[in-house]
Design a protein around this motif. Structure first.
Motif: not given
Length: 215
Positions: A105, A107, A147, A191, A193-194, A205, A207, A209
């Motif tokens: 990940i 980020a 993302h 999706r 993550i924050a 976000n 980011r 993966e």
């Protein structure tokens, strides 16, 4: 004389008791990934062997399945350790997903500006390290997922996320990662993550993966 079921049961017990390790966090005994893979492979191999109806096929199937499953688990244990060492203090999180999948990940370490799919120069060294380990462990496939934050329309963010994944994929290919191992996709802003309510959250976000999956 032991029958097939007794032999297989003894083999599974031996795997469990012989390949346990102590957890660094709890101090309790836990089964490592290679052993879990061997157990799963033994069960599948035994079932497949028994289905043939041949004498001792279940035993030989269990032995073969254990060897294959344990080998895959060991391979991913080694790859995970190598990635953690290489990416230490890089800002990239290495997660184990199931027995035979790893997730990187990237980020806040990846560095995309809002609305951009151009890689920041600050991430080149990190991606070089990722490529180095991927080339050392070539028996896996890579799914690269992009993302975005919530700035802009959902349609434009979907396209942007796809291009971010492609940017990372193209960079890895330039570092000699085989293109046939790669696939890319994007999820846009769907999706996070924050929170997207703060600059720091939006940066997290934006980011990419990388999922590393056993072939």
């Amino acid at each position: 004389m032991m029958n097939n079921k007794s032999i297989i049961a003894l083999m599974l017990v031996t795997l469990l008791t012989g390949c346990a390790r102590q957890s660094a966090t709890t101090g309790e005994q836990e089964t490592n990934t290679a052993t879990k893979g061997a157990l799963g492979g033994a069960v599948i191999g035994a079932i497949a062997g028994a289905a043939t109806g041949k004498k001792n096929a279940a035993v030989f199937g269990a032995l073969g399945g254990a060897a294959i499953g344990g080998g895959i688990g060991y391979y991913f244990d080694q790859q995970e350790a190598a990635l953690r060492d290489e990416l230490l203090n890089s800002g990239v999180q290495v997660k184990r997903v199931g027995e035979n999948e790893l997730q990187l990940i990237m980020a806040q370490g990846i560095g995309f500006a809002t609305g951009s799919y151009e890689l920041s120069g600050s991430i080149f060294q990190t991606l070089n390290g990722v490529a180095k380990i991927l080339n050392e462990y070539p028996k896996s496939s890579l799914r690269i997922i992009g993302h975005t934050d919530s700035v802009g329309s959902s349609e434009s963010n979907l396209t942007l996320s796809e291009r971010r994944a492609e940017s990372v994929g193209e960079y890895l290919i330039r570092q000699n990662v085989k293109s046939g191992r790669l696939s890319t996709t994007g999820y846009g802003e769907r999706r996070p993550i924050a929170t997207n309510d703060t600059a720091a959250g939006r940066a997290a976000n934006r980011r990419v993966e990388i999922n590393i999956i056993a072939n």
